[in-house]
Design an enzyme around this catalytic site. Structure first.
Site, PDB file in Angstrom:
ATOM      1  N   GLY A 146       0.842  -1.181   0.000  1.00 23.89           N
ATOM      2  CA  GLY A 146       0.000   0.000   0.000  1.00 23.89           C
ATOM      3  C   GLY A 146       0.877   1.230   0.000  1.00 23.89           C
ATOM      4  O   GLY A 146       2.013   1.216  -0.495  1.00 23.89           O
ATOM      5  N   ILE A 148       2.415   2.678   2.485  1.00 17.26           N
ATOM      6  CA  ILE A 148       3.642   2.509   3.275  1.00 17.26           C
ATOM      7  C   ILE A 148       4.632   1.629   2.521  1.00 17.26           C
ATOM      8  O   ILE A 148       5.831   1.921   2.469  1.00 17.26           O
ATOM      9  CB  ILE A 148       3.316   1.939   4.663  1.00 17.26           C
ATOM     10  CG1 ILE A 148       2.609   3.011   5.505  1.00 17.26           C
ATOM     11  CG2 ILE A 148       4.590   1.457   5.367  1.00 17.26           C
ATOM     12  CD1 ILE A 148       2.181   2.548   6.886  1.00 17.26           C
ATOM     13  N   ALA A 227       4.604  -4.161  10.355  1.00 16.20           N
ATOM     14  CA  ALA A 227       3.155  -4.261  10.140  1.00 16.20           C
ATOM     15  C   ALA A 227       2.431  -4.351  11.479  1.00 16.20           C
ATOM     16  O   ALA A 227       2.255  -3.353  12.172  1.00 16.20           O
ATOM     17  CB  ALA A 227       2.848  -5.463   9.244  1.00 16.20           C
ATOM     18  N   ARG A 228       2.059  -5.551  11.860  1.00 16.67           N
ATOM     19  CA  ARG A 228       1.455  -5.840  13.155  1.00 16.67           C
ATOM     20  C   ARG A 228       2.044  -7.148  13.665  1.00 16.67           C
ATOM     21  O   ARG A 228       2.345  -8.060  12.882  1.00 16.67           O
ATOM     22  CB  ARG A 228      -0.074  -5.972  13.050  1.00 16.67           C
ATOM     23  CG  ARG A 228      -0.813  -4.648  12.860  1.00 16.67           C
ATOM     24  CD  ARG A 228      -0.767  -3.803  14.132  1.00 16.67           C
ATOM     25  NE  ARG A 228      -1.609  -2.615  14.060  1.00 16.67           N
ATOM     26  CZ  ARG A 228      -1.182  -1.423  13.687  1.00 16.67           C
ATOM     27  NH1 ARG A 228       0.085  -1.266  13.320  1.00 16.67           N
ATOM     28  NH2 ARG A 228      -2.002  -0.389  13.671  1.00 16.67           N
ATOM     29  N   GLU A 256       2.486  -7.938  22.591  1.00 22.22           N
ATOM     30  CA  GLU A 256       3.009  -6.571  22.619  1.00 22.22           C
ATOM     31  C   GLU A 256       2.272  -5.776  23.698  1.00 22.22           C
ATOM     32  O   GLU A 256       1.031  -5.806  23.730  1.00 22.22           O
ATOM     33  CB  GLU A 256       2.809  -5.913  21.257  1.00 22.22           C
ATOM     34  CG  GLU A 256       3.479  -4.570  21.114  1.00 22.22           C
ATOM     35  CD  GLU A 256       3.310  -3.981  19.716  1.00 22.22           C
ATOM     36  OE1 GLU A 256       2.812  -2.836  19.620  1.00 22.22           O
ATOM     37  OE2 GLU A 256       3.670  -4.662  18.737  1.00 22.22           O
ATOM     38  N   HIS A 275       7.718  -0.683  18.741  1.00 26.97           N
ATOM     39  CA  HIS A 275       6.573  -0.144  17.982  1.00 26.97           C
ATOM     40  C   HIS A 275       6.688   1.377  17.858  1.00 26.97           C
ATOM     41  O   HIS A 275       5.819   2.125  18.318  1.00 26.97           O
ATOM     42  CB  HIS A 275       5.245  -0.539  18.630  1.00 26.97           C
ATOM     43  CG  HIS A 275       4.083  -0.458  17.668  1.00 26.97           C
ATOM     44  ND1 HIS A 275       2.924  -1.167  17.840  1.00 26.97           N
ATOM     45  CD2 HIS A 275       3.892   0.270  16.521  1.00 26.97           C
ATOM     46  CE1 HIS A 275       2.080  -0.906  16.859  1.00 26.97           C
ATOM     47  NE2 HIS A 275       2.652  -0.031  16.044  1.00 26.97           N
TER      48      HIS A 275
END
Length: 316
Positions: A146, A148, A227-228, A256, A275
């Site tokens: 995308g 990013i 990302a995640r 996290e 993060h």
């Protein structure tokens, strides 16, 4: 328009907000700034626990727009079940590209060139020489192309790469070359020296990086996750890291925050950042510009940007 606008940035610090709405400042405090039932446009507090951002949603019976200040929306989506149909969820496309792409490049270069080892050696007063891998001549695979992902490639362009391959949910063509669909990922992984994850967290991408994915990566490859955390199966990653076959640079983890005793902290070949892809000096000016633009569109009943989904409809 009628109704309140809830902002996690004090309204008097945002130049250019359109006149008309009643602006309320709420950044996650225990007390709400007004009755949530009167809120028409809700900007979710940034970098707060998901439960906090979702807390007012069950009482927001008049809300029309939920706006995140993050690129991902997974932290707020569960709370949308409380809302009536027709509420638009918008993300912060355009806010985090620069910062996240900068950190991605930092993690790649730091990992390849051994910067963590140099920092530890400096603490010991030790001169630690030797050869290290360069980014030049490497093949890079970006999973999640995308805005990013594209910004990451922008930063990679000067580094004399052998190849950049791009993967996204849907196949398409860009000015830089083809974007492959996820179905072609297994064939692309064995060729990549560096695999960068910048995909949203969805049911499709949860544990996308599993034991099979990792087994297809070439020996000595670097996995970078901006990302995640749950995009990666942590147990499967640890198994590969412990053998020393792969290395990793992780800005996000699962769980996290990473607990103090978690084995990822001590796994060989891992660089962990907490993060911090988005929260930089670049965030606030871009976030303010996004809010002014979105709220101007909202007040004037013009199409909003970055609509991810509408409650009661199909995700876009």
């Amino acid at each position: 328009m009628t109704g309140d606008v809830w902002l996690p940035i004090p309204p008097d610090e945002i130049e250019g907000l359109p006149k008309g709405p009643d602006y309320r400042f709420w950044d996650g405090a225990e007390d709400f700034p007004a009755d949530p039932a009167d809120c028409a446009f809700y900007v979710v507090p940034y970098m707060k626990p998901p439960a906090l951002g979702q807390r007012p949603l069950p009482r927001m019976s008049s809300v029309e727009v939920v706006q995140t200040l993050s690129a991902g929306v997974d932290h707020v989506e569960p709370g949308l079940a409380h809302l009536r149909p027709g509420v638009r969820l918008c993300n912060a496309r355009g806010v985090h590209e620069a910062s996240t792409a900068e950190l991605t490049l930092t993690l790649v270069l730091a990992s390849l060139r051994g910067i963590p080892d140099f920092v530890r050696a400096q603490d010991r007063g030790e001169w630690l020489g030797g050869f290290r891998p360069a980014l030049a001549d490497k093949s890079v695979l970006i999973v999640g192309y995308g805005s990013i992902g594209a910004a990451i490639e922008d930063r990679l362009e000067p580094f004399e790469l052998a190849r950049v391959a791009r993967v996204a949910r849907s196949e398409r063509t860009t000015a830089r070359g083809p974007v492959h669909p996820l179905t072609e990922l297994p064939a692309l992984l064995p060729e990549a020296d560096v695999v960068i994850l910048s995909t949203p967290l969805t049911e499709t991408t949860r544990h996308l990086v599993n034991a099979d994915f990792l087994a297809r990566m070439k020996d000595g490859a670097l996995l970078v996750n901006v990302a995640r955390g749950p995009v990666v199966d942590t147990k499967a990653l640890l198994a590969e890291l412990e053998t020393g076959r792969l290395t990793a640079a992780l800005d996000v983890t699962d769980p996290e925050p990473l607990p103090r005793e978690h084995p990822l902290w001590r796994a060989p070949g891992v660089l962990v950042s907490p993060h911090v892809g988005g929260p930089t000096s670049a965030f606030l000016p871009r976030a303010k510009r996004l809010l002014v633009d979105q709220l101007s569109r909202f007040v004037n009943r013009e199409p909003l940007r970055n609509v991810i989904l509408t409650t009661g409809a199909t995700r876009v």
